[in-house]
Design a protein around this motif. Structure first.
Motif, PDB file in Angstrom:
ATOM      1  N   LEU A 211      28.195  22.096  76.666  1.00 18.33           N
ATOM      2  CA  LEU A 211      28.198  21.309  75.434  1.00 18.33           C
ATOM      3  C   LEU A 211      27.776  22.130  74.215  1.00 18.33           C
ATOM      4  O   LEU A 211      28.399  22.045  73.155  1.00 18.33           O
ATOM      5  CB  LEU A 211      27.278  20.101  75.590  1.00 18.33           C
ATOM      6  CG  LEU A 211      27.765  18.957  76.495  1.00 18.33           C
ATOM      7  CD1 LEU A 211      26.754  17.819  76.476  1.00 18.33           C
ATOM      8  CD2 LEU A 211      29.134  18.458  76.082  1.00 18.33           C
ATOM      9  N   MET A 212      26.736  22.913  74.348  1.00 24.46           N
ATOM     10  CA  MET A 212      26.161  23.588  73.180  1.00 24.46           C
ATOM     11  C   MET A 212      26.825  24.911  72.853  1.00 24.46           C
ATOM     12  O   MET A 212      26.874  25.305  71.679  1.00 24.46           O
ATOM     13  CB  MET A 212      24.664  23.802  73.402  1.00 24.46           C
ATOM     14  CG  MET A 212      23.882  22.511  73.542  1.00 24.46           C
ATOM     15  SD  MET A 212      22.103  22.810  73.693  1.00 24.46           S
ATOM     16  CE  MET A 212      21.498  21.138  73.918  1.00 24.46           C
ATOM     17  N   ASP A 217      33.355  22.249  68.580  1.00 21.54           N
ATOM     18  CA  ASP A 217      34.090  21.261  67.795  1.00 21.54           C
ATOM     19  C   ASP A 217      33.961  19.857  68.359  1.00 21.54           C
ATOM     20  O   ASP A 217      34.836  19.000  68.137  1.00 21.54           O
ATOM     21  CB  ASP A 217      35.569  21.653  67.725  1.00 21.54           C
ATOM     22  CG  ASP A 217      35.786  22.974  67.011  1.00 21.54           C
ATOM     23  OD1 ASP A 217      34.992  23.291  66.108  1.00 21.54           O
ATOM     24  OD2 ASP A 217      36.747  23.688  67.360  1.00 21.54           O
ATOM     25  N   LEU A 218      32.889  19.573  69.081  1.00 18.99           N
ATOM     26  CA  LEU A 218      32.693  18.258  69.672  1.00 18.99           C
ATOM     27  C   LEU A 218      32.637  17.183  68.590  1.00 18.99           C
ATOM     28  O   LEU A 218      31.905  17.312  67.613  1.00 18.99           O
ATOM     29  CB  LEU A 218      31.396  18.244  70.486  1.00 18.99           C
ATOM     30  CG  LEU A 218      31.237  17.126  71.514  1.00 18.99           C
ATOM     31  CD1 LEU A 218      32.229  17.292  72.648  1.00 18.99           C
ATOM     32  CD2 LEU A 218      29.814  17.083  72.059  1.00 18.99           C
ATOM     33  N   LEU A 240      18.542  17.270  71.578  1.00 14.84           N
ATOM     34  CA  LEU A 240      18.127  17.387  70.186  1.00 14.84           C
ATOM     35  C   LEU A 240      18.299  18.802  69.645  1.00 14.84           C
ATOM     36  O   LEU A 240      18.242  19.006  68.432  1.00 14.84           O
ATOM     37  CB  LEU A 240      16.675  16.947  70.040  1.00 14.84           C
ATOM     38  CG  LEU A 240      16.377  15.519  70.517  1.00 14.84           C
ATOM     39  CD1 LEU A 240      14.909  15.201  70.356  1.00 14.84           C
ATOM     40  CD2 LEU A 240      17.233  14.516  69.767  1.00 14.84           C
ATOM     41  N   LYS A 241      18.526  19.779  70.524  1.00 10.55           N
ATOM     42  CA  LYS A 241      18.743  21.146  70.066  1.00 10.55           C
ATOM     43  C   LYS A 241      20.197  21.429  69.736  1.00 10.55           C
ATOM     44  O   LYS A 241      20.511  22.475  69.166  1.00 10.55           O
ATOM     45  CB  LYS A 241      18.270  22.129  71.140  1.00 10.55           C
ATOM     46  CG  LYS A 241      16.789  22.053  71.438  1.00 10.55           C
ATOM     47  CD  LYS A 241      16.398  23.078  72.484  1.00 10.55           C
ATOM     48  CE  LYS A 241      14.904  23.026  72.788  1.00 10.55           C
ATOM     49  NZ  LYS A 241      14.522  24.042  73.816  1.00 10.55           N
ATOM     50  N   GLY A 242      21.083  20.550  70.097  1.00 13.32           N
ATOM     51  CA  GLY A 242      22.503  20.765  69.848  1.00 13.32           C
ATOM     52  C   GLY A 242      22.873  20.552  68.396  1.00 13.32           C
ATOM     53  O   GLY A 242      22.293  19.713  67.696  1.00 13.32           O
ATOM     54  N   ARG A 243      23.859  21.295  67.942  1.00  8.67           N
ATOM     55  CA  ARG A 243      24.392  21.148  66.595  1.00  8.67           C
ATOM     56  C   ARG A 243      25.917  21.228  66.666  1.00  8.67           C
ATOM     57  O   ARG A 243      26.486  22.228  67.092  1.00  8.67           O
ATOM     58  CB  ARG A 243      23.861  22.258  65.663  1.00  8.67           C
ATOM     59  CG  ARG A 243      22.352  22.213  65.438  1.00  8.67           C
ATOM     60  CD  ARG A 243      21.931  20.970  64.685  1.00  8.67           C
ATOM     61  NE  ARG A 243      20.503  20.945  64.410  1.00  8.67           N
ATOM     62  CZ  ARG A 243      19.593  20.388  65.193  1.00  8.67           C
ATOM     63  NH1 ARG A 243      19.966  19.807  66.335  1.00  8.67           N
ATOM     64  NH2 ARG A 243      18.321  20.416  64.861  1.00  8.67           N
ATOM     65  N   PHE A 273      17.697  15.852  63.892  1.00 14.74           N
ATOM     66  CA  PHE A 273      19.043  15.917  64.474  1.00 14.74           C
ATOM     67  C   PHE A 273      20.033  15.110  63.638  1.00 14.74           C
ATOM     68  O   PHE A 273      21.155  15.564  63.368  1.00 14.74           O
ATOM     69  CB  PHE A 273      18.999  15.407  65.918  1.00 14.74           C
ATOM     70  CG  PHE A 273      20.334  15.364  66.599  1.00 14.74           C
ATOM     71  CD1 PHE A 273      20.813  16.468  67.289  1.00 14.74           C
ATOM     72  CD2 PHE A 273      21.112  14.213  66.564  1.00 14.74           C
ATOM     73  CE1 PHE A 273      22.043  16.423  67.929  1.00 14.74           C
ATOM     74  CE2 PHE A 273      22.336  14.160  67.195  1.00 14.74           C
ATOM     75  CZ  PHE A 273      22.809  15.272  67.880  1.00 14.74           C
ATOM     76  N   LEU A 274      19.651  13.897  63.247  1.00 20.32           N
ATOM     77  CA  LEU A 274      20.555  13.067  62.443  1.00 20.32           C
ATOM     78  C   LEU A 274      20.831  13.704  61.082  1.00 20.32           C
ATOM     79  O   LEU A 274      21.970  13.662  60.586  1.00 20.32           O
ATOM     80  CB  LEU A 274      19.945  11.676  62.263  1.00 20.32           C
ATOM     81  CG  LEU A 274      19.827  10.811  63.528  1.00 20.32           C
ATOM     82  CD1 LEU A 274      19.166   9.484  63.187  1.00 20.32           C
ATOM     83  CD2 LEU A 274      21.185  10.579  64.163  1.00 20.32           C
ATOM     84  N   GLU A 275      19.829  14.286  60.462  1.00 16.64           N
ATOM     85  CA  GLU A 275      20.037  14.908  59.155  1.00 16.64           C
ATOM     86  C   GLU A 275      20.941  16.133  59.252  1.00 16.64           C
ATOM     87  O   GLU A 275      21.610  16.491  58.274  1.00 16.64           O
ATOM     88  CB  GLU A 275      18.693  15.284  58.550  1.00 16.64           C
ATOM     89  CG  GLU A 275      17.832  14.085  58.182  1.00 16.64           C
ATOM     90  CD  GLU A 275      16.511  14.497  57.560  1.00 16.64           C
ATOM     91  OE1 GLU A 275      16.146  15.693  57.691  1.00 16.64           O
ATOM     92  OE2 GLU A 275      15.852  13.630  56.944  1.00 16.64           O
ATOM     93  N   GLU A 276      20.983  16.777  60.426  1.00 12.78           N
ATOM     94  CA  GLU A 276      21.830  17.946  60.615  1.00 12.78           C
ATOM     95  C   GLU A 276      23.264  17.583  60.966  1.00 12.78           C
ATOM     96  O   GLU A 276      24.106  18.478  61.129  1.00 12.78           O
ATOM     97  CB  GLU A 276      21.249  18.833  61.726  1.00 12.78           C
ATOM     98  CG  GLU A 276      19.920  19.483  61.378  1.00 12.78           C
ATOM     99  CD  GLU A 276      20.069  20.532  60.292  1.00 12.78           C
ATOM    100  OE1 GLU A 276      21.168  21.106  60.167  1.00 12.78           O
ATOM    101  OE2 GLU A 276      19.096  20.771  59.553  1.00 12.78           O
ATOM    102  N   HIS A 277      23.576  16.288  61.057  1.00 15.44           N
ATOM    103  CA  HIS A 277      24.936  15.843  61.387  1.00 15.44           C
ATOM    104  C   HIS A 277      25.400  14.824  60.349  1.00 15.44           C
ATOM    105  O   HIS A 277      25.498  13.622  60.621  1.00 15.44           O
ATOM    106  CB  HIS A 277      24.991  15.240  62.794  1.00 15.44           C
ATOM    107  CG  HIS A 277      24.731  16.233  63.881  1.00 15.44           C
ATOM    108  ND1 HIS A 277      23.466  16.588  64.295  1.00 15.44           N
ATOM    109  CD2 HIS A 277      25.586  16.979  64.631  1.00 15.44           C
ATOM    110  CE1 HIS A 277      23.556  17.493  65.255  1.00 15.44           C
ATOM    111  NE2 HIS A 277      24.827  17.749  65.480  1.00 15.44           N
ATOM    112  N   PRO A 278      25.709  15.279  59.147  1.00 16.41           N
ATOM    113  CA  PRO A 278      26.123  14.349  58.079  1.00 16.41           C
ATOM    114  C   PRO A 278      27.508  13.758  58.290  1.00 16.41           C
ATOM    115  O   PRO A 278      27.885  12.834  57.563  1.00 16.41           O
ATOM    116  CB  PRO A 278      26.087  15.235  56.828  1.00 16.41           C
ATOM    117  CG  PRO A 278      26.329  16.619  57.340  1.00 16.41           C
ATOM    118  CD  PRO A 278      25.661  16.669  58.679  1.00 16.41           C
ATOM    119  N   THR A 279      28.281  14.274  59.252  1.00 14.44           N
ATOM    120  CA  THR A 279      29.633  13.759  59.471  1.00 14.44           C
ATOM    121  C   THR A 279      29.664  12.545  60.391  1.00 14.44           C
ATOM    122  O   THR A 279      30.747  12.006  60.661  1.00 14.44           O
ATOM    123  CB  THR A 279      30.519  14.856  60.077  1.00 14.44           C
ATOM    124  OG1 THR A 279      29.926  15.337  61.299  1.00 14.44           O
ATOM    125  CG2 THR A 279      30.671  16.027  59.115  1.00 14.44           C
TER     126      THR A 279
END
Length: 563
Positions: A211-212, A217-218, A240-243, A273-279
């Motif tokens: 996954l990581m 492009d997940l 929580l470490k995934g981006r 984690f949520l703040e690092e995924h604005p999409t």
């Protein structure tokens, strides 16, 4: 030319056959029409119109194949193995082999063998998504190897995890460049493998590596599951470490992201984690994921693209800066009706001005008049287009009052109502016809009468007198040329479990009802309209009452004038 020669020439010339007007339809136009047909039966009937229609509609007809039993898997996949021209249209394959529990393992093996044979033949070269939906993982791990080698366009994987786990050297984690990955945790998993997703567990090192590191492009990530008790949940900290810069949808079931609260002044890792995924466009949470109070650390500009939220009322209350952008809200936990329930729900929903889709459920502890609660929802969400409401354990309201109340939702096109039948309420078919007449903009709706508490299961009916029953109705409204409801098509199913578990009876009916048949001209139709319990009946009765008052006034005036 002599007449005899002309007749001879004409007799030897075959007559020209004119093509049917249906054969002149452009193929791209037929495919466009097929995409608007939501029902699989309607799409199938549309394809049977002509051979020309069938050839052009096949890509849409076979785009999604859902198999609900092992026998269906063997027969349908065998047909696709023989018909490569049809198999090349399959873009999504859903396999649900667990129809008969007493032979579930044999059914899973048969379904997996059929999928392996078809995938290995490379006939599923257009397959983009595969979904294994059973109580256990596939019994043969070679399934994932066959899909990976035989389906080059496969980008979305979904599988179940139960009691039997074969993860250590599983080929499930050999995929790369996936766009969607979904795991469904079954009850057998929560009973024995609650610590499987811990960070240092060696079994899932390949899982996190896939996954990581190999799926940058997940776009869709889901770890779903429902624990049987509040103390049964699994812990997932490595997530929580995934981006993933393109992540659009995230769904979390009964899993804990970090059981230990952060130190005073520290921000929860999930908030980061949520703040690092604005999409993110869709977010689904459960009560085990995070304490709602930690959402206060979320910056106001976080999650600007979020339009769909699934979670509890407390979680939604803790995210006030997201209310202005939400269009769809699903409350995953039922709410107990108390005095403060209507104002609390109303205060949250009033702030979601763009809300178009709402799913909410209530648990009634007493026979509660829910009309005020329903009016609160209607007043708070005037722009709803689809609405799902469940009221369990006790009766709530009659279908007549429900049909009148939802008239305030002028943009409503679909709703689903699940409730305990109110004593003395009208039959479900009569209530459906009334709802269709009172709400002319409805396109389809579903009604369900569910049994009272305890839940509807054979074990709960040992001493149930009278027998408990559930009834389901699915209805489609056909309008006339002016957009008014003209015809109601319905499918109804009734299930009754008799006392002491003696037997179970099932019945199914299909019907089509003319919604204007009761208002035909004539004394009988007029009397039905006058006595009808609907808005039209009320208006006719008011008109007759006004006409009677005018008649009495004229009679009194003429009588006094003649004296």
């Amino acid at each position: 030319m002599p007449l005899s020669l002309a007749l001879a020439i004409g007799a030897g010339t075959p007559p020209t056959r004119s093509l049917s007007p249906l054969a002149a339809f452009p193929g791209d136009l037929l495919i466009l029409v097929a995409t608007y047909l939501q029902s699989r039966s309607d799409l199938h009937n549309f394809s049977l119109t002509s051979k020309h229609f069938m050839l052009n509609v096949q890509p849409e007809l076979y785009s999604t194949v859902t198999l609900s039993s092992a026998r269906q898997c063997v027969s349908t996949l065998g047909m696709l193995f023989r018909r490569a021209d049809l198999a090349r249209h399959v873009r999504k394959l859903i396999v649900r082999p667990d129809r008969e529990q007493h032979r579930a393992h044999e059914d899973r093996k048969a379904a997996v063998a059929a999928v392996i044979e078809l995938a290995a033949s490379q006939r599923l070269d257009a397959l983009q998504a595969f979904d294994w939906d059973a109580e256990e993982m596939p019994p043969d791990d070679d399934l994932w190897f066959a899909l990976r080698m035989g389906c080059p366009r496969l980008r979305c994987i979904s599988t179940s995890i139960g009691f039997h786990i074969t993860f250590r050297h599983s080929q499930l984690f050999d995929f790369s460049n996936l766009h969607g990955f979904r795991i469904k945790l079954k009850p057998g998993f929560y009973n024995d493998y609650a610590d499987l997703f811990l960070q240092d567990h060696p079994t899932l090192q390949a899982f996190w590596d896939m996954l990581m590191n190999r799926c940058p492009d997940l776009q869709v990530l889901a770890i779903d599951g429902s624990a049987s008790s509040a103390t049964e949940f699994t812990v997932i900290k490595s997530l929580l470490k995934g981006r993933w810069p393109k992540l659009r949808e995230m769904s979390l079931g009964d899993v804990s992201l970090d059981p230990h609260a952060p130190m005073m002044g520290a921000i929860h890792p999930f908030v980061t984690f949520l703040e690092e995924h604005p999409t993110l466009e869709m977010l689904r949470l459960s009560r085990h994921n995070i304490n709602p109070r930690f959402f206060s650390d979320l910056t106001p500009g976080a999650l600007p693209e979020l339009t769909k939220f699934h979670g509890s009322l407390e979680q939604l209350q803790s995210l006030p800066h997201l209310h202005h952008s939400l269009e769809s809200v699903v409350f995953t936990e039922p709410m107990r009706t108390r005095e403060f329930t209507p104002p609390t729900v109303s205060a949250v929903l009033l702030n979601i001005s763009k809300l178009k889709h709402l799913q909410i459920s209530f648990t009634l502890t007493t026979m509660y008049d829910s009309n005020s609660l329903l009016r609160t929802i209607v007043h708070s969400c005037p722009h709803l287009q689809s609405f799902t409401l469940s009221c369990t354990q006790k009766p709530s309201f009659q279908l007549e009052s429900f049909s009148r109340t939802i008239r305030g939702l002028t943009k409503l096109r679909y709703f689903e109502l699940n409730m305990v039948r109110y004593p003395g309420d009208e039959p479900i078919a009569a209530g459906a016809a009334r709802i269709a007449r009172c709400n002319p903009r409805l396109e389809s709706f579903t009604l369900a009468f569910i049994p009272t508490y305890p839940p509807f299961s054979p074990s709960s009916l040992i001493s149930s007198i009278p027998p408990m029953s559930s009834q389901l109705g699915i209805y489609h409204v056909t309008p006339d040329g002016h957009g008014l409801p003209y015809k109601l098509s319905g499918f109804e199913r009734k299930l009754t479990l008799w006392p002491w578990g003696l037997w179970c009876t099932r019945s199914e009916t299909r019907f089509t009802k003319n919604l204007r048949s009761d208002v035909a001209l004539g004394s009988e139709g007029l009397w039905k309209l006058v006595t009808e319990r609907s808005i039209a009946g009320e208006e006719v009765r008011m008109m007759m009452f006004a006409f009677g008052l005018v008649t009495l006034a004229l009679w009194g005036f003429l009588s006094s004038a003649l004296r």
